[in-house]
Design a protein around this motif. Sequence first.
Motif, PDB file in Angstrom:
ATOM      1  N   TYR A 136       0.847  -1.191   0.000  1.00 51.20           N
ATOM      2  CA  TYR A 136       0.000   0.000   0.000  1.00 51.20           C
ATOM      3  C   TYR A 136       0.886   1.245   0.000  1.00 51.20           C
ATOM      4  O   TYR A 136       1.982   1.228   0.553  1.00 51.20           O
ATOM      5  CB  TYR A 136      -0.902   0.044   1.236  1.00 51.20           C
ATOM      6  N   ILE A 164       3.762  -0.981   3.994  1.00 52.61           N
ATOM      7  CA  ILE A 164       3.115   0.315   3.781  1.00 52.61           C
ATOM      8  C   ILE A 164       4.183   1.354   3.452  1.00 52.61           C
ATOM      9  O   ILE A 164       5.070   1.628   4.270  1.00 52.61           O
ATOM     10  CB  ILE A 164       2.338   0.769   5.027  1.00 52.61           C
ATOM     11  N   PRO A 237      -5.071   4.749  -0.413  1.00 47.97           N
ATOM     12  CA  PRO A 237      -5.016   4.501  -1.865  1.00 47.97           C
ATOM     13  C   PRO A 237      -6.348   4.672  -2.589  1.00 47.97           C
ATOM     14  O   PRO A 237      -6.362   4.888  -3.799  1.00 47.97           O
ATOM     15  CB  PRO A 237      -4.527   3.048  -1.947  1.00 47.97           C
ATOM     16  N   LEU A 255      -6.304  -0.603   5.923  1.00 44.72           N
ATOM     17  CA  LEU A 255      -5.992  -0.781   4.506  1.00 44.72           C
ATOM     18  C   LEU A 255      -6.480  -2.142   3.998  1.00 44.72           C
ATOM     19  O   LEU A 255      -6.983  -2.234   2.866  1.00 44.72           O
ATOM     20  CB  LEU A 255      -4.488  -0.634   4.293  1.00 44.72           C
ATOM     21  N   GLN A 259      -9.185  -2.772   1.014  1.00 46.95           N
ATOM     22  CA  GLN A 259      -8.959  -3.651  -0.129  1.00 46.95           C
ATOM     23  C   GLN A 259     -10.050  -4.701  -0.237  1.00 46.95           C
ATOM     24  O   GLN A 259     -10.538  -4.998  -1.338  1.00 46.95           O
ATOM     25  CB  GLN A 259      -7.592  -4.317  -0.005  1.00 46.95           C
TER      26      GLN A 259
END
Length: 266
Positions: A136, A164, A237, A255, A259
């Motif tokens: 990420y 990350i 993102p 994160l 996703q």
Amino acid sequence: MRFAPLVLTLALLVFAADAALARGPLDALDASDATASLTPEALAKLRDRLAQDVGRPPDEIRASATPGLLEAQWGGLFAYVTADGRYVVYGDMVDLSNGNELTEARRRSDRLAAINRLGVENMIEYTPTPPAPSRYVVTVFTDIDCGYCRQLHRDIDDYNARGIAIRYVFYPRTGPDTESFKKAVAVWCSSNHKLAFTRAAAGAPLIGNPQCANPIQREYELGLSFGIRGTPLLVLPNGAAVSGYLPPDVLLTRLNQMQAASGSKN
């Protein structure tokens, strides 16, 4: 300016604007079909009416996802207005049939586009050590004199160890011509951005040329356009903005959830 600090949710509610906005229909438009093409004259009148209400004209007026309403945008602030300029609601639109946050989706898209225009060459990036991959990439608006920003940077190795990558963009909260702003410039003007940033985040004095061509003013203005009220601000993102420090494991969980949610919609 009539935007309140709280974001309103637009579902089934449309209320009349004040008298400055509701002085009569725009003859060139049919309010029942707000997605119809606006004539230049009608668009100008609508922009003027919104400017009277808000204090400045919208950056853009476009069709919305809801029949009968146009979407007007001022940076990260939105309104939905009938094409005749008579009714307006300020806030966010949500599709109650599926929970989709339509306005926030546009904000996220706008954030990512603006960050892409800024360019990674104008950021300070800390990435996992090869061959470890970057799962990420998170963009962080930071202030060298912000305590939680410093805490985030103390954890930089832990973020990287979890896959990350962190890209820093400067947002000195005190603004131009202040010590925090000058520190950001000094970091950028150093021969080694990453080393200088780490030293500055630890409270060490910066040595070197304090003046050079730099992106700090541009980055500060970008933060203003995002409506940043505190640092750090993390842009994920998918364009979502998270205000405040998140420990490495908490950020990784966030994160992974992002996703998974994205995959479930495909």
